[in-house]
Design an enzyme around this catalytic site. Sequence first.
Site, PDB file in Angstrom:
ATOM      1  N   LYS A 116       8.394   7.716 -23.379  1.00 16.56           N
ATOM      2  CA  LYS A 116       7.463   6.410 -23.284  1.00 16.56           C
ATOM      3  C   LYS A 116       8.420   5.092 -22.959  1.00 16.56           C
ATOM      4  CE  LYS A 116       3.527   8.172 -25.758  1.00 16.56           C
ATOM      5  NZ  LYS A 116       2.606   7.960 -27.011  1.00 16.56           N
ATOM      6  N   LYS A 208       0.374  17.896 -17.428  1.00 14.94           N
ATOM      7  CA  LYS A 208      -0.692  17.789 -18.807  1.00 14.94           C
ATOM      8  C   LYS A 208      -1.838  17.185 -18.098  1.00 14.94           C
ATOM      9  CE  LYS A 208      -0.100  16.784 -22.861  1.00 14.94           C
ATOM     10  NZ  LYS A 208       0.472  16.361 -24.172  1.00 14.94           N
ATOM     11  N   LYS A 211      -4.931  11.080 -20.113  1.00 18.51           N
ATOM     12  CA  LYS A 211      -5.986   9.867 -19.862  1.00 18.51           C
ATOM     13  C   LYS A 211      -5.202   8.917 -18.885  1.00 18.51           C
ATOM     14  CE  LYS A 211      -3.551   7.358 -23.515  1.00 18.51           C
ATOM     15  NZ  LYS A 211      -3.060   7.813 -24.581  1.00 18.51           N
TER      16      LYS A 211
END
Length: 349
Positions: A116, A208, A211
């Site tokens: 991240k 994956k 969103k």
Amino acid sequence: MAAFKELVFSGVQPTGNLHLGNYLGAIRRFVEMQAREAQCLYCVVDMHAITVWQDPEALRGQIREVTAAFIAAGIDPKRSIVFNQSQVPQHAELAWVFNCVARLGWLNRMTQFKEKAGKDRENASIGLYDYPVLMAADILAYRATHVPVGEDQKQHLELTRDIAQKFNTDFGASITAQGHGEGFFPITEPIIGGPAARVMSLRDGTKKMSKSDPSDNSRINLTDDSDAIAQKIRRAKTDPEALPSEVAGLKERPEADNLVGIYAALAGTTREDVLREHGGAQFSAFKPALADLAVSSLAPIAAEMRRLSADPGHIEAVLADGAERAEAIAQETLDAVKDIVGFVRRKRG
Ligand code: TRP
């Protein structure tokens, strides 16, 4: 409370649209856990959300939307405790104590932070770095015994166990002196798995479902209507082969594997069972069957979410009730923790 042997805790971040991956990997498992003899707590982790900047108005809406999704999917807010993290200050309070238990070396190994934060690590928030410690506090404020999570959270659960263990050891004598017997914090079990532990993108079976994927066709949003769901499945990437008759035949076929996994999860069976029925079928036949199954399982949830979202007052009442019940449990833990570490505590009542 004390009537239950198990205590289940899990959390979902209110950041962006919920999709099929969140549903099959998390929310639906939460619903299933309610059948166990357990007190279940399901938390909208808004304090985790702000580890990266969130638009305040959007955040408020997403907290309500995740709550609506929980209820629409079948979490019963009377039987389970549904709340948002920031309404229960004990999470942050316990996180501070855990900051003093967890070691820098442990956090430096966290792969999710590395992903991240990316290259610009100096510019990541301290909250993003400390994220797993707050997660340990979420879980251990309730001394949860079981945590259903996606595979990507396994490392964070291991950190939670390490923190519990080190607290129990570091304060062992005090824990006994305060009358808590051995091990104050439980060594929490993660519950990971099922046919859709990882739901992949409909456009690329090696990535994956996310969103943040720029293509909306890569995911089925929990708010998609029947037409959108069916269309996205029809357009899902596949290979030209028919379905194999055995699971081994799904190897090196990520898109086929993903669609069979989604089918199995929605039908509540296994890949083996799905292939027993559909092995040898072309995608031109399998996709409509999958679309029907997806529409019949997901469209009612989307409709219920729309109905609930029209009444934010009801959602907020659910959250307030949940926070009150959660806080009663968490406060007991915090009182004990304060006594154990040697704080002088204000005695209530
Ligand atoms: N980190 C989890 C995720 O991104 C969310 C989360 C926060 C959580 N606190 C938790 C999950 C406690 C389980 C238990 O999915």
